[in-house]
Scaffold this motif. Structure first.
Motif, short mmCIF file in Angstrom:
data_model
loop_
_atom_site.label_atom_id
_atom_site.label_comp_id
_atom_site.label_asym_id
_atom_site.label_seq_id
_atom_site.Cartn_x
_atom_site.Cartn_y
_atom_site.Cartn_z
N GLY A 92 0.82 -1.21 0.00
CA GLY A 92 0.00 0.00 0.00
C GLY A 92 0.85 1.26 0.00
O GLY A 92 2.07 1.21 -0.17
N PHE A 93 0.18 2.42 0.16
CA PHE A 93 0.91 3.69 0.30
C PHE A 93 1.36 3.76 1.75
O PHE A 93 0.69 4.32 2.61
N ASP A 94 2.48 3.20 2.01
CA ASP A 94 3.01 3.03 3.35
C ASP A 94 4.53 3.09 3.20
O ASP A 94 5.05 2.72 2.15
N PRO A 95 5.25 3.53 4.21
CA PRO A 95 6.72 3.50 4.10
C PRO A 95 7.27 2.11 3.76
O PRO A 95 8.35 1.98 3.19
N SER A 96 6.51 1.08 4.09
CA SER A 96 6.97 -0.28 3.79
C SER A 96 7.10 -0.51 2.28
O SER A 96 7.89 -1.34 1.84
N LEU A 97 6.34 0.25 1.46
CA LEU A 97 6.45 0.12 0.02
C LEU A 97 7.84 0.55 -0.45
O LEU A 97 8.45 -0.11 -1.30
N ILE A 98 8.36 1.62 0.13
CA ILE A 98 9.71 2.08 -0.22
C ILE A 98 10.74 1.04 0.19
O ILE A 98 11.67 0.74 -0.56
N LEU A 153 10.13 -11.26 0.43
CA LEU A 153 10.40 -12.12 1.59
C LEU A 153 11.15 -11.36 2.68
O LEU A 153 10.94 -11.61 3.87
N LEU A 154 12.03 -10.45 2.27
CA LEU A 154 12.80 -9.68 3.24
C LEU A 154 11.98 -8.61 3.96
O LEU A 154 12.33 -8.19 5.07
N THR A 155 10.88 -8.19 3.35
CA THR A 155 10.12 -7.06 3.91
C THR A 155 8.68 -7.39 4.28
O THR A 155 7.93 -6.50 4.65
N ILE A 156 8.29 -8.65 4.21
CA ILE A 156 6.89 -9.02 4.46
C ILE A 156 6.41 -8.57 5.84
O ILE A 156 5.26 -8.19 6.01
N GLU A 157 7.31 -8.56 6.81
CA GLU A 157 6.90 -8.18 8.16
C GLU A 157 6.54 -6.70 8.27
O GLU A 157 5.95 -6.28 9.26
N ALA A 158 6.86 -5.93 7.24
CA ALA A 158 6.53 -4.50 7.25
C ALA A 158 5.16 -4.21 6.62
O ALA A 158 4.68 -3.08 6.70
N THR A 159 4.54 -5.21 6.02
CA THR A 159 3.27 -4.98 5.33
C THR A 159 2.15 -4.68 6.33
O THR A 159 2.13 -5.22 7.44
N PRO A 160 1.23 -3.80 5.94
CA PRO A 160 0.10 -3.51 6.82
C PRO A 160 -0.70 -4.77 7.18
O PRO A 160 -1.20 -4.88 8.30
N LEU A 161 -0.82 -5.70 6.25
CA LEU A 161 -1.57 -6.93 6.54
C LEU A 161 -0.86 -7.75 7.63
O LEU A 161 -1.50 -8.32 8.50
#
Length: 168
Positions: A92-98, A153-161
């Motif tokens: 989403g539009f979230d810092p996790s996207l970057i 896989l490296l960033t999945i824990e940052a997803t809003p879901l």
């Protein structure tokens, strides 16, 4: 149980896309479409706000436009563009996207160097009887689905879901 399904479907789809890309230099549309559908189901199952779901689709649209430009310039394959767009939806539009896109870029460099080394030494590897897929030996392009999968896989824990499922 449902939370475990939510947390495993996204990475499983990414891994499936990466394997397909390495073996065939193609990422089937059903993987990207499946990730989109799974996102919708997962979002609804954890009751993400409608606005957040809408912004996630907007973020995926922005990523798609960038990918389309790269595809039109013959820099990115169509399957890679669709996979990256579907994956962006999960951030989403979230810092996790970057973070995700930066990880994809970093992994893209790593995968490219690795594939170039494999191609450089392919005759030695093949001579000792280790079979290598065409994408790693002869193809002119890089199976970038691998980089997208590794970035995810490296960033999945940052997803809003992920945060919604884990209650944080």
């Amino acid at each position: 149980m449902l939370n475990q399904i939510i947390l495993t479907t996204f990475p499983a789809g990414l891994v499936l896309a990466a394997v397909s890309d390495v073996l065939t230099m193609k990422i089937p549309n059903r993987i990207s479409v499946g990730l989109v559908l799974l996102y919708v189901l997962a979002s609804l199952s954890v009751s993400l706000p409608w606005a957040q779901i809408g912004w996630a689709f907007a973020a995926a649209g922005v990523v798609f436009l960038g990918c389309f430009a790269l595809f039109a310039a013959n820099v990115m394959g169509g399957g890679d563009a669709k996979l990256l767009t579907a994956a962006a939806l999960w951030y989403g539009f979230d810092p996790s996207l970057i973070s995700f896109l930066a990880s994809v870029a970093l992994m893209g460099g790593f995968v490219t160097v690795l594939v170039l080394i494999i191609r450089w030494k392919a005759s030695n590897v093949l001579a000792i009887g280790i079979p290598l897929p065409h994408s790693l030996v002869d193809a002119k392009k890089i199976p970038y689905g691998v980089a997208i999968a590794l970035g995810g896989l490296l960033t999945i824990e940052a997803t809003p879901l992920f945060h919604a499922v884990m209650g944080s």
